[in-house]
Design a protein around this motif. Structure first.
Motif, PDB file in Angstrom:
ATOM      1  N   GLN A  84       0.831  -1.207   0.000  1.00 28.22           N
ATOM      2  CA  GLN A  84       0.000   0.000   0.000  1.00 28.22           C
ATOM      3  C   GLN A  84       0.873   1.268   0.000  1.00 28.22           C
ATOM      4  O   GLN A  84       0.588   2.219  -0.726  1.00 28.22           O
ATOM      5  N   ILE A  85       1.921   1.265   0.780  1.00 27.63           N
ATOM      6  CA  ILE A  85       2.813   2.427   0.823  1.00 27.63           C
ATOM      7  C   ILE A  85       3.543   2.577  -0.513  1.00 27.63           C
ATOM      8  O   ILE A  85       3.755   3.695  -0.990  1.00 27.63           O
ATOM      9  N   GLN A  86       3.897   1.462  -1.132  1.00 25.70           N
ATOM     10  CA  GLN A  86       4.513   1.531  -2.459  1.00 25.70           C
ATOM     11  C   GLN A  86       3.530   2.148  -3.461  1.00 25.70           C
ATOM     12  O   GLN A  86       3.927   2.942  -4.315  1.00 25.70           O
ATOM     13  N   ALA A  87       2.254   1.800  -3.342  1.00 20.83           N
ATOM     14  CA  ALA A  87       1.234   2.385  -4.225  1.00 20.83           C
ATOM     15  C   ALA A  87       1.111   3.894  -3.964  1.00 20.83           C
ATOM     16  O   ALA A  87       0.954   4.682  -4.907  1.00 20.83           O
ATOM     17  N   GLU A  88       1.185   4.298  -2.700  1.00 26.90           N
ATOM     18  CA  GLU A  88       1.157   5.723  -2.365  1.00 26.90           C
ATOM     19  C   GLU A  88       2.360   6.440  -2.978  1.00 26.90           C
ATOM     20  O   GLU A  88       2.229   7.569  -3.483  1.00 26.90           O
ATOM     21  N   THR A  89       3.512   5.784  -2.942  1.00 24.49           N
ATOM     22  CA  THR A  89       4.711   6.355  -3.554  1.00 24.49           C
ATOM     23  C   THR A  89       4.491   6.545  -5.045  1.00 24.49           C
ATOM     24  O   THR A  89       4.858   7.581  -5.613  1.00 24.49           O
ATOM     25  N   GLU A  90       3.880   5.567  -5.670  1.00 25.57           N
ATOM     26  CA  GLU A  90       3.572   5.666  -7.107  1.00 25.57           C
ATOM     27  C   GLU A  90       2.617   6.827  -7.367  1.00 25.57           C
ATOM     28  O   GLU A  90       2.801   7.577  -8.332  1.00 25.57           O
ATOM     29  N   ASN A  91       1.608   6.992  -6.517  1.00 26.84           N
ATOM     30  CA  ASN A  91       0.665   8.104  -6.682  1.00 26.84           C
ATOM     31  C   ASN A  91       1.357   9.458  -6.549  1.00 26.84           C
ATOM     32  O   ASN A  91       1.100  10.378  -7.341  1.00 26.84           O
ATOM     33  N   ALA A 147      11.902   9.374  -5.295  1.00 23.60           N
ATOM     34  CA  ALA A 147      10.757   8.510  -4.992  1.00 23.60           C
ATOM     35  C   ALA A 147      10.813   7.212  -5.802  1.00 23.60           C
ATOM     36  O   ALA A 147      10.558   6.124  -5.265  1.00 23.60           O
ATOM     37  N   LEU A 148      11.151   7.314  -7.074  1.00 22.13           N
ATOM     38  CA  LEU A 148      11.219   6.116  -7.919  1.00 22.13           C
ATOM     39  C   LEU A 148      12.305   5.159  -7.452  1.00 22.13           C
ATOM     40  O   LEU A 148      12.088   3.941  -7.398  1.00 22.13           O
ATOM     41  N   GLU A 149      13.468   5.698  -7.117  1.00 23.20           N
ATOM     42  CA  GLU A 149      14.556   4.845  -6.637  1.00 23.20           C
ATOM     43  C   GLU A 149      14.171   4.133  -5.344  1.00 23.20           C
ATOM     44  O   GLU A 149      14.449   2.947  -5.174  1.00 23.20           O
ATOM     45  N   ALA A 150      13.534   4.852  -4.442  1.00 26.50           N
ATOM     46  CA  ALA A 150      13.119   4.247  -3.174  1.00 26.50           C
ATOM     47  C   ALA A 150      12.054   3.178  -3.401  1.00 26.50           C
ATOM     48  O   ALA A 150      12.097   2.107  -2.791  1.00 26.50           O
ATOM     49  N   LYS A 151      11.104   3.469  -4.277  1.00 25.64           N
ATOM     50  CA  LYS A 151      10.050   2.490  -4.570  1.00 25.64           C
ATOM     51  C   LYS A 151      10.636   1.241  -5.207  1.00 25.64           C
ATOM     52  O   LYS A 151      10.294   0.119  -4.822  1.00 25.64           O
ATOM     53  N   GLU A 152      11.535   1.416  -6.158  1.00 28.56           N
ATOM     54  CA  GLU A 152      12.160   0.267  -6.819  1.00 28.56           C
ATOM     55  C   GLU A 152      12.975  -0.557  -5.836  1.00 28.56           C
ATOM     56  O   GLU A 152      12.914  -1.791  -5.852  1.00 28.56           O
ATOM     57  N   GLN A 155      10.528  -2.463  -3.694  1.00 35.83           N
ATOM     58  CA  GLN A 155       9.935  -3.592  -4.412  1.00 35.83           C
ATOM     59  C   GLN A 155      10.928  -4.747  -4.520  1.00 35.83           C
ATOM     60  O   GLN A 155      10.553  -5.910  -4.350  1.00 35.83           O
ATOM     61  N   LEU A 156      12.184  -4.429  -4.797  1.00 33.01           N
ATOM     62  CA  LEU A 156      13.213  -5.456  -4.886  1.00 33.01           C
ATOM     63  C   LEU A 156      13.391  -6.160  -3.541  1.00 33.01           C
ATOM     64  O   LEU A 156      13.450  -7.394  -3.479  1.00 33.01           O
ATOM     65  N   ALA A 157      13.453  -5.389  -2.477  1.00 31.31           N
ATOM     66  CA  ALA A 157      13.592  -5.973  -1.138  1.00 31.31           C
ATOM     67  C   ALA A 157      12.398  -6.873  -0.825  1.00 31.31           C
ATOM     68  O   ALA A 157      12.567  -7.970  -0.288  1.00 31.31           O
ATOM     69  N   ARG A 158      11.226  -6.413  -1.183  1.00 31.73           N
ATOM     70  CA  ARG A 158      10.003  -7.192  -0.947  1.00 31.73           C
ATOM     71  C   ARG A 158      10.048  -8.511  -1.722  1.00 31.73           C
ATOM     72  O   ARG A 158       9.714  -9.568  -1.191  1.00 31.73           O
TER      73      ARG A 158
END
Length: 171
Positions: A84-91, A147-152, A155-158
């Protein structure tokens, strides 16, 4: 002047992204903790000798399986929160991309106006507008990149945690 939509200061945008990145990091750590707990329960179950009575062995096995299921449920819950937080980051990223696009559009309009105006003093002012818009675009590019680097990375860690969990669960 025509002001449309919500306006945020650069500081507000940066703070919003920083808060989101902090949440990503916190929830990644929570998820990693859940993975470790699942692994610990599984390792403990594998190490048990279960040499007692039939009733005792069955009870211990059932309770340990229940503990494993509880730990997996906690992992799934934490994974959903991180997702959900990753989706917020995308938004947030999409909002900033849209803002950047509008700034670029404004800059294009100023460039067009500048090409039609012959007065040096007016063109000088329009050039200052273009410089301000360029600074704005660079700001958005940096925040979007962060934001993109953190999200990526999140996602990789996940994915790595999920793979780690699945590989140990398949044994």
């Amino acid at each position: 002047m025509n002001h449309k939509g919500n306006h945020y200061s650069r500081n507000e945008i940066s703070e919003r992204i920083e808060q989101n990145l902090d949440s990503l990091n916190e929830k990644e750590q929570d998820l990693e903790e859940a993975v470790q707990e699942v692994e610990q329960v599984r390792q403990t179950l594998e190490k048990l000798d279960l040499e007692g009575t039939v009733e005792g062995t069955e009870a211990v096995s059932l309770i340990m399986e229940s503990a494993e299921q509880i730990s997996m449920d906690i992992y799934v819950q934490r994974d959903q929160v991180l997702e959900q937080i990753q989706a917020e980051t995308e938004n947030i990223t999409q909002e900033n991309l849209e803002r950047q696009s509008r700034v670029e559009s404004d800059m294009q309009k100023v460039n067009e106006a500048e090409s039609k105006i012959k007065t040096t003093e007016i063109n000088s002012e329009l050039q200052r507008v273009i410089e301000a818009e360029t600074e704005e675009i660079e700001f958005f590019q940096e925040e979007i990149k962060k934001a993109l680097e953190a999200k990526e990375a999140s996602q990789l860690a996940r994915q790595e945690m999920e793979a780690k969990l699945n590989s140990k669960g398949d044994k």
